[in-house]
Design an enzyme around this catalytic site. Sequence first.
Site, PDB file in Angstrom:
ATOM      1  N   THR A  53       0.838  -1.196   0.000  1.00  0.00           N
ATOM      2  CA  THR A  53       0.000   0.000   0.000  1.00  0.00           C
ATOM      3  C   THR A  53       0.872   1.244   0.000  1.00  0.00           C
ATOM      4  O   THR A  53       0.400   2.356   0.151  1.00  0.00           O
ATOM      5  CB  THR A  53      -0.909   0.025   1.253  1.00  0.00           C
ATOM      6  N   SER A  60       6.382   8.471   9.977  1.00  0.00           N
ATOM      7  CA  SER A  60       5.184   8.349   9.160  1.00  0.00           C
ATOM      8  C   SER A  60       5.419   8.986   7.811  1.00  0.00           C
ATOM      9  O   SER A  60       6.175   9.941   7.679  1.00  0.00           O
ATOM     10  CB  SER A  60       4.006   9.044   9.848  1.00  0.00           C
ATOM     11  N   LYS A  61       4.793   8.429   6.800  1.00  0.00           N
ATOM     12  CA  LYS A  61       5.041   8.945   5.463  1.00  0.00           C
ATOM     13  C   LYS A  61       4.423  10.318   5.256  1.00  0.00           C
ATOM     14  O   LYS A  61       4.771  11.017   4.328  1.00  0.00           O
ATOM     15  CB  LYS A  61       4.569   7.956   4.399  1.00  0.00           C
ATOM     16  N   ARG A  62       3.531  10.673   6.141  1.00  0.00           N
ATOM     17  CA  ARG A  62       2.921  11.994   6.039  1.00  0.00           C
ATOM     18  C   ARG A  62       3.930  13.111   6.335  1.00  0.00           C
ATOM     19  O   ARG A  62       4.056  14.079   5.603  1.00  0.00           O
ATOM     20  CB  ARG A  62       1.745  12.123   7.029  1.00  0.00           C
ATOM     21  N   ARG A  63       4.646  12.993   7.430  1.00  0.00           N
ATOM     22  CA  ARG A  63       5.518  14.091   7.811  1.00  0.00           C
ATOM     23  C   ARG A  63       7.005  13.800   7.724  1.00  0.00           C
ATOM     24  O   ARG A  63       7.817  14.712   7.830  1.00  0.00           O
ATOM     25  CB  ARG A  63       5.193  14.560   9.245  1.00  0.00           C
TER      26      ARG A  63
END
Length: 480
Positions: free
Chosen positions: A20, A242-245
Amino acid sequence: MTTSASATSGVRVRFSPAPTGYLHVGSARSALFNWLYARHTGGTFIVRVEDTDTDRSRPELTEAIFDALRTLGLDWDETYHQSDRFDLYRTAADRFLDEGRAYRCDCTQDEVKARAEARGGTPGYDGHCRDRDVAPGEGVVVRFCTPDEGTTAWDDLIRDRVEFENTHLEDFVIVRSNGVPMFLLANAIDDIDMGITHVVRGEDLVNTTPKVLLLREALGDTEPPLYAHLPLIVNEQRKKLSKRRDDVNVADYLARGFLPEAMVNYLATLGWGAPDGVEIRPVAEIVEQFELSDIGKSPAMFDIKKLEHFNGEYVRALSVDEFTERATPFISGSDVPWPTESFDPARFAALAPVVQERVKTLDEVPLLVDWLFCADAPDDPDSWAKEMGKAHAVAVLDSAIAAVQVAGEWDADRVRAIVEGAAVDAGLVNAEGNPQLSKAQAPVRVATLGRSKGLPLFESLALLGRDETHRRLAAARARV
RNA sequence: GCCCCCAUCGUCCAGCGGCCUAGGACGCCUCCCUUUCAAGGAGGUAACACGGGUUCGAAUCCCGUUGGGGGUACCA
């Protein structure tokens, strides 16, 4: 040295990525530790793609993950895709249903949530459908019936004993309403089926372990694997990467010029330390020394500075030829600061040894050699302001220009002599009357190479050529 | 809220009852080397979260507090 166990050690470990997203730094570390243990023990390293989330899984991501693993040198012995095994999971779910270990549930997520709130804030499913004998149909899921009492526990190889009271385990979903099995079920079945002996994974999965243990028990398993829950890799805020930040994509690091072997070596130091304390070393030695029991319990911060240091060590350890080969994608590509056609491998080769000593990551290479391939000296305002504003700058430039113009021989020694002469002409001499090269070279450097720091000046200008050096000096003089 | 976990320099790792006036590495600072910058060399800065126990003796064992993190999905 103690020889590791033979290939018949029986250890079977697996790395189970969900396709994913791209290979994440944290996942890479999990993969690495599994691989290290397999290779250390002479066991089997399996990659099992956990693609039970058919909505989010993407085949091309599986390929990207495989590519990243291969680049890191984490070779595996067996490959499985859970999407190929859905029938197996469904059969097990049906059996659970027949045996009364699972039941159908038609509650909507809103209903579950509403009841939880009414109950008093404790989230989770309340077992509402346990005895309702719901028929198969639209919006119906299968839930596993967890015990109402007792505890589920295991002796974690890293955390020692971990216990969960079964009361806190809700009747979780094992088959979605669309008929697709969930990860817990697939995970439990596959670990049994594939004979997994050690489960090495991130601590973020501890809370799923009792559920899997319960599932295994229901499946008739009597010998669970040994679990080793790795400490998380966190960012400077001490939060899980996290890949977000955060920058977590392994491929991005490689694209920035981090060497795979440096990455692997650094990742191995996160949560683990060699008994002899040596941090930077060949992966073969890490394989030799690696033990699950030596893994620490507390979270480790991903320290880019330290990674850069590791990388610099690895870059400098390369032969010049290897360095050149590895750097090539960074200097012959299209997003380079000079016209691609003006790049000349032979001229780069002359610089390679001194460039190699100065970079931490390969993407820094262009900035050290751009002056050679660009039409003019690169413009760096800070450097210009710092050096050209000085009182002696003009005198140095004037002297150098005149000397370069009449220079016959053109090599590093000649350039040095010219800079020395410029120092004297500009009055840059010390108490003993010797020219102050540090001061005199600065304006010449900025005029020709563009920046106040960089490769050795004399050798660089020797390569640049007398005429071009003269042209750049004159251009800079006109600009001062 | 509830469940689970963690707690040594800013960071990573060592220490697993006495060898600790706590060691190594990254970072940072100073000096040396030096045509800039790196690299290299020599130094330096800096930590056992707190409170109770246990013990002749605790960074090391136990309990609590505090702090931090993870989880709490028809994601994995």
